[in-house]
Design a protein around this motif. Structure first.
Motif, PDB file in Angstrom:
ATOM      1  N   VAL A  14       0.842  -1.200   0.000  1.00 39.02           N
ATOM      2  CA  VAL A  14       0.000   0.000   0.000  1.00 39.02           C
ATOM      3  C   VAL A  14       0.877   1.249   0.000  1.00 39.02           C
ATOM      4  CG1 VAL A  14      -1.786   1.248   1.271  1.00 39.02           C
ATOM      5  CG2 VAL A  14      -1.767  -1.245   1.282  1.00 39.02           C
ATOM      6  N   PHE A  15       0.444   2.285  -0.749  1.00 34.48           N
ATOM      7  CA  PHE A  15       1.161   3.559  -0.741  1.00 34.48           C
ATOM      8  C   PHE A  15       1.045   4.203   0.643  1.00 34.48           C
ATOM      9  CE2 PHE A  15       0.551   3.479  -5.428  1.00 34.48           C
ATOM     10  CZ  PHE A  15       1.877   3.694  -5.795  1.00 34.48           C
ATOM     11  N   ILE A  58      -7.845   1.509   3.326  1.00 30.15           N
ATOM     12  CA  ILE A  58      -7.507   1.584   1.902  1.00 30.15           C
ATOM     13  C   ILE A  58      -8.323   0.561   1.107  1.00 30.15           C
ATOM     14  CG2 ILE A  58      -5.677   1.148   0.215  1.00 30.15           C
ATOM     15  CD1 ILE A  58      -5.427   3.849   1.526  1.00 30.15           C
ATOM     16  N   SER A  81      -2.034  12.054  -4.690  1.00 31.38           N
ATOM     17  CA  SER A  81      -2.315  11.509  -6.030  1.00 31.38           C
ATOM     18  C   SER A  81      -3.794  11.617  -6.402  1.00 31.38           C
ATOM     19  CB  SER A  81      -1.895  10.031  -6.093  1.00 31.38           C
ATOM     20  OG  SER A  81      -2.750   9.223  -5.286  1.00 31.38           O
ATOM     21  N   PHE A 108      -0.474   8.711  -1.202  1.00 25.44           N
ATOM     22  CA  PHE A 108      -1.863   8.389  -1.547  1.00 25.44           C
ATOM     23  C   PHE A 108      -2.699   9.663  -1.683  1.00 25.44           C
ATOM     24  CE2 PHE A 108      -6.174   7.400   0.264  1.00 25.44           C
ATOM     25  CZ  PHE A 108      -6.672   6.756  -0.862  1.00 25.44           C
ATOM     26  N   LYS A 131      -3.855   3.771  -7.597  1.00 20.57           N
ATOM     27  CA  LYS A 131      -3.551   4.877  -6.694  1.00 20.57           C
ATOM     28  C   LYS A 131      -3.444   4.432  -5.241  1.00 20.57           C
ATOM     29  CE  LYS A 131      -5.373   8.712  -9.447  1.00 20.57           C
ATOM     30  NZ  LYS A 131      -6.182   9.952  -9.435  1.00 20.57           N
ATOM     31  N   LYS A 132      -3.921   3.212  -4.969  1.00 19.53           N
ATOM     32  CA  LYS A 132      -3.882   2.676  -3.607  1.00 19.53           C
ATOM     33  C   LYS A 132      -2.740   1.689  -3.395  1.00 19.53           C
ATOM     34  CE  LYS A 132      -8.073   0.968  -3.600  1.00 19.53           C
ATOM     35  NZ  LYS A 132      -9.306   0.340  -3.074  1.00 19.53           N
TER      36      LYS A 132
END
Length: 653
Positions: A500-501, A554, A509, A506, A563-564
């Motif tokens: 996960v970012f 998330i 973005s 996160f 993006k996640k």
């Protein structure tokens, strides 16, 4: 044609050319440097941003155990220093790693390393100039003279920052404010950059943001280097005396305020916390190799160069370790993540006079680093020009000052213009990767020449120990350790497990609609529906969740998967440098067994290559683009004008 790219220069030929002054210019360089001067240059290059800035962040991450990181980095640099010292003793001429690679690998590799050294010195100078500007700005703002009504001299923010930092800071600030963070809660760096962008004068839509103090110090140092080695030496020695005196004063005063309770726990974040500061601490050590560029200005280079390098690293490591222990003893380690840790510590114990002394000395410290770096680059270009790979003007020696005058002026422009606009993080990473690449090739060069009987040896040789009894054992032990104690991390690496970012990546973005969805989810989770949307600090909320809670949040978020979650090629590309390192480790281990390679240069090669891999794929790509541009320049000019190429054509006729 392919073989000509790897044509080599013999040590005997290089020494012969050096005695003749290379035949193109009547003037030669002044021989004025002794072991004391070389050690001072080394200290001038090493003690700068490391002890006055990056030591704070490294201490905050690793705690008092950060001293082991300084020792580890010093040992790794010492391995490379041994290799530099042997080459410097063997080939006592200007050129550093460029000249050494010409002897060991041939012309094309020499050009590549010379082009890489342009990155190390020129971009390193940009880094130091920007840092010096930050120190000067802070010092001016702290000046208080009530009798004159002066309460700090404050330069406009747009005049003290590069264009990219201001632009990126503005974009980052807008993204966080849109996510609910108040302007007051932005970190200082983001707020400063945003203000610089907003308040900057404009020409049409162009914001006039430029780091003018950085330009000033580059012009001053370039003039000093242009005037001569004697002047540079005297200025460097004076600045080294000032900063050593201040560091010793800090140790002498600070030791009485050390509370040993602050050293418990000694390694609060374990090994990973200590190693987190590797790149910052390594950057504190680069520059000792600049000593080797002054070989032709040494009275006895074969004896003095190796001694100067070793003494510089030893003295600086002792000082780094002592300062780290004092800082973490006076205050708790987790408060040290500041840009000026020495001044900060004495502020905490209400010793404002010491803080002022440290602020002034920091300005001298950074200027001395810039002096050594600015002195090294023209001498690299001078050596490349002598070999025909650059135009003759770059090897022109000033008839009065006895310095590479034209090359010095060009370096001034090359450093000054980018320092007005380039981002500090970008140039720091590029400087580090260029430096490490040079270290790797110098260590490899010693191994290549190890058993060649035709090579003329100098007075200094690396102590020999057979690596085949040690390197394979270390390699196997690390593999076993990886698949036992660190099995989960190793398995995730090999299988390319998605991750996960982090919250900041996160949040920044997301577009407006996606951000609204995330904030709606937070309100529903926390039953905060009555609060307006902008009252929720999205980044702070997500950062406060545990790892499990963040993962669950998330997973529920209605946002595009890419993006996640970082996965697939997007994740794998970051691991490419480490795979390159592992493959090279296999080959090096094989050659250690079959060729009985010397242990110290092997350790230097592997440790420096490992640190290169830690710098990330984006830096490798940037470095690759830089080398590609260099190869274009080589084939358009250098290959045709090379003196070895001219000699080869003469033989063919």
């Amino acid at each position: 044609m392919f073989e000509n790219l790897f044509r080599k220069k013999s040590v005997a030929k290089i020494l012969e050319d050096a005695k003749k002054g290379y035949g193109d210019h009547e003037s030669s360089l002044h021989k004025t440097l002794t072991v004391k001067d070389l050690t001072a240059f080394g200290i001038a290059a090493i003690i700068g941003a490391g002890i006055f800035s990056t030591i704070g962040k490294a201490s905050a991450d690793g705690g008092p155990a950060v001293i082991f990181l300084f020792i580890f980095t010093a040992v790794a640099c010492s391995f490379a220093a041994f290799a530099y010292a042997e080459f410097a003793s063997m080939v006592p001429v200007s050129g550093s790693a460029y000249t050494y690679s010409y002897v060991a690998f041939g012309e094309i590799v020499a050009w590549i390393i010379g082009w890489s050294l342009i990155m190390e010195y020129a971009i390193g100078n940009i880094t130091v100039a920007i840092s010096w500007s930050d120190y000067l700005t802070g010092l001016l703002s702290s000046i208080h003279i009530p009798a004159l009504g002066i309460k700090g001299i404050h330069l406009p923010d747009w005049m003290t920052m590069d264009y990219l930092s201001a632009y990126n800071g503005h974009q980052h600030a807008e993204a966080l404010i849109n996510a609910g963070k108040s302007y007051a809660n932005l970190d200082d760096a983001t707020r400063l950059a945003n203000n610089a962008w907003i308040t900057a004068p404009r020409i049409g839509s162009f914001h006039l943001v430029a780091d003018l103090p950085a330009l000033f110090i580059i012009i001053l140092i370039t003039w000093l280097v242009y005037r001569g080695m004697k002047e540079s030496k005297n200025a460097s020695n004076a600045m080294v005396v000032v900063k050593l005196a201040v560091i010793l004063l800090v140790l002498a005063v600070g030791v009485f305020y050390v509370d040993t309770a602050n050293w418990d726990p000694f390694a609060p974040n374990g090994v990973s916390g200590v190693l987190k500061g590797v790149s910052a601490v390594f950057f504190a050590y680069i520059g000792f190799d600049a000593i080797s560029t002054t070989a032709e200005e040494c009275k006895d280079p074969q004896r003095d160069l190796p001694r100067g390098m070793m003494w510089a690293i030893i003295i600086c490591t002792v000082l780094y370790v002592a300062i780290a222990l004092v800082l973490t003893g006076i205050v708790k380690y987790d408060t040290l993540a500041v840009g000026d840790p020495l001044a900060f510590v004495f502020d905490q114990i209400d010793m404002k006079v010491m803080s002022g002394i440290i602020a002034v000395s920091a300005v001298f410290a950074m200027a001395s680093v810039l002096l050594v770096f600015q002195m090294g680059q023209p001498r690299i270009w001078m050596s490349m020009s002598r070999d025909g790979l650059l135009p003759k003007r770059f090897s022109k020696i000033h008839p009065v000052y006895k310095t590479p005058s034209f090359a010095t002026i060009v370096v001034g422009f090359v450093v000054a213009v980018p320092s007005l606009f380039m981002n500090l993080t970008i140039v720091t990473d590029l400087c580090s990767i260029g430096t490490l690449f040079a270290f790797v090739l110098v260590c490899a060069g010693v191994l290549v020449l190890q058993n060649r009987p035709d090579v003329q040896r100098g007075k200094f040789r690396i102590p020999y120990a057979n690596s085949k009894y040690i390197i394979p054992v270390i390699f196997i032990a690390l593999i076993v350790l990886g698949f036992t104690r660190f099995k989960e991390q190793t398995t995730d690496f090999v299988t390319n497990k998605s991750r996960v970012f982090d919250p900041v990546s996160f949040i920044t973005s997301l577009d407006k609609n996606e951000l609204s969805n995330v904030q709606l989810q937070i309100r529903e989770n926390q039953q905060l529906q009555h609060l307006p949307q902008q009252s929720i600090d999205t980044e702070a909320y997500l950062a406060g969740l545990s790892e499990t809670e963040y993962q669950a949040f998330i997973n529920q978020t209605n946002v595009a998967e890419f993006k996640k979650i970082e996965s697939g090629w997007g994740l794998f590309k970051h691991k490419i440098p480490m795979y390159i390192f592992l493959i090279i480790c296999v080959f090096v281990t094989y050659y250690c067994i079959t060729k009985n390679l010397s242990l110290i240069p092997v350790l230097g090669l592997l440790s420096c290559l490992y640190m290169m891999c830690e710098l990330g794929i984006s830096n490798w790509i940037g470095f690759g683009i830089w080398l590609f541009i260099g190869l274009i320049v080589y084939f358009l000019y250098g290959a045709k004008h090379s003196k070895l190429n001219a000699a080869y054509k003469a033989e063919q006729q």
